[in-house]
Design a protein around this motif. Structure first.
Motif, PDB file in Angstrom:
ATOM      1  N   SER A  32       0.931  -1.213   0.134  1.00 42.35           N
ATOM      2  CA  SER A  32       0.005   0.008   0.132  1.00 42.35           C
ATOM      3  C   SER A  32       0.968   1.192  -0.011  1.00 42.35           C
ATOM      4  O   SER A  32       1.784   1.270   0.537  1.00 42.35           O
TER       5      SER A  32
ATOM      6  N   ALA B 255       0.105   5.127   0.746  1.00 43.10           N
ATOM      7  CA  ALA B 255      -0.580   6.179   1.387  1.00 43.10           C
ATOM      8  C   ALA B 255      -0.165   7.467   1.186  1.00 43.10           C
ATOM      9  O   ALA B 255       0.872   7.714   1.345  1.00 43.10           O
TER      10      ALA B 255
ATOM     11  N   SER C 103      -0.291  11.629   1.474  1.00 41.32           N
ATOM     12  CA  SER C 103      -0.933  12.812   2.457  1.00 41.32           C
ATOM     13  C   SER C 103      -0.197  14.206   1.900  1.00 41.32           C
ATOM     14  O   SER C 103       0.562  14.212   1.228  1.00 41.32           O
TER      15      SER C 103
ATOM     16  N   THR D 183      -3.575  15.307  -3.063  1.00 34.20           N
ATOM     17  CA  THR D 183      -4.393  14.145  -3.644  1.00 34.20           C
ATOM     18  C   THR D 183      -3.739  13.646  -4.992  1.00 34.20           C
ATOM     19  O   THR D 183      -2.847  14.076  -5.475  1.00 34.20           O
TER      20      THR D 183
ATOM     21  N   ASP E  44      -7.189   3.944  -4.941  1.00 31.52           N
ATOM     22  CA  ASP E  44      -8.521   4.187  -4.429  1.00 31.52           C
ATOM     23  C   ASP E  44      -8.117   5.518  -3.928  1.00 31.52           C
ATOM     24  O   ASP E  44      -7.833   5.988  -3.016  1.00 31.52           O
TER      25      ASP E  44
ATOM     26  N   ALA F 292     -10.639   8.022  -3.158  1.00 33.36           N
ATOM     27  CA  ALA F 292     -11.332   8.224  -1.910  1.00 33.36           C
ATOM     28  C   ALA F 292     -10.337   7.866  -0.853  1.00 33.36           C
ATOM     29  O   ALA F 292     -10.343   8.713   0.417  1.00 33.36           O
ATOM     30  N   LYS F 293      -9.552   6.814  -0.671  1.00 34.55           N
ATOM     31  CA  LYS F 293      -8.499   6.744   0.336  1.00 34.55           C
ATOM     32  C   LYS F 293      -7.103   7.469   0.149  1.00 34.55           C
ATOM     33  O   LYS F 293      -6.363   7.315   0.827  1.00 34.55           O
ATOM     34  N   ASN F 294      -6.926   7.915  -1.141  1.00 33.19           N
ATOM     35  CA  ASN F 294      -5.787   8.485  -1.292  1.00 33.19           C
ATOM     36  C   ASN F 294      -4.682   7.373  -1.193  1.00 33.19           C
ATOM     37  O   ASN F 294      -3.402   7.836  -0.736  1.00 33.19           O
ATOM     38  N   THR F 295      -4.896   6.511  -1.839  1.00 34.36           N
ATOM     39  CA  THR F 295      -3.914   5.224  -1.657  1.00 34.36           C
ATOM     40  C   THR F 295      -3.808   4.396  -2.965  1.00 34.36           C
ATOM     41  O   THR F 295      -4.894   4.263  -3.702  1.00 34.36           O
TER      42      THR F 295
END
Length: 128
Positions: free
Chosen positions: A21, A23, A25, A28, A73, A75-78
């Motif tokens: 994964s 992620a 931050s 976007t 994803d 929406a999860k910024n992942t």
């Protein structure tokens, strides 16, 4: 400053699976290409797979086609990298990176210099 954090690495037997994964931050995923790169000891960094967050276009290195799947994803910024049928030669530190989508993803992924933001890396070891 863009931040990327990888997770999901580990030790797995040949033929096994892992899901990495990445992620993001402080920014976007829109308008960025997110790539997974790997570097084994004594070898150059290579592009494994990349995905455009705007249109979903993807790139896979020949060595991982049919075994790895990149997905996002928003929406999860992942961004994820599903790795199946792992081989010992997949052993490396895996990094995710972000770069502005200025060129097609297929061109960007073969040149890691186009990516300006990098995560800290996660170790993947494939061994029995």
């Amino acid at each position: 400053q863009l931040q990327l954090v990888e997770s999901g690495g580990g030790l797995v037997q040949p033929g096994g699976s892992l899901r990495l994964s990445c992620a993001a931050s402080r920014f976007t995923l829109d308008y960025y290409v997110i790539g997974w790169f790997r570097q084994a000891p004594g070898k150059e960094r290579e592009g494994v797979s990349c995905i455009s967050s705007s249109d979903g276009s993807t790139y896979y290195a020949d060595s991982v086609k049919g075994r790895f799947t990149i997905s996002r994803d928003n929406a999860k910024n992942t961004v994820y990298l599903q790795m199946n049928s792992l081989k010992p030669e997949d052993t490396a530190v895996y990094y995710c990176a972000a770069g502005p989508a200025l060129t097609p993803v297929q061109a960007m992924c073969v040149n890691w210099h186009d990516f300006g933001s990098w995560g800290q890396g996660t170790q993947v070891t494939v061994s029995s």
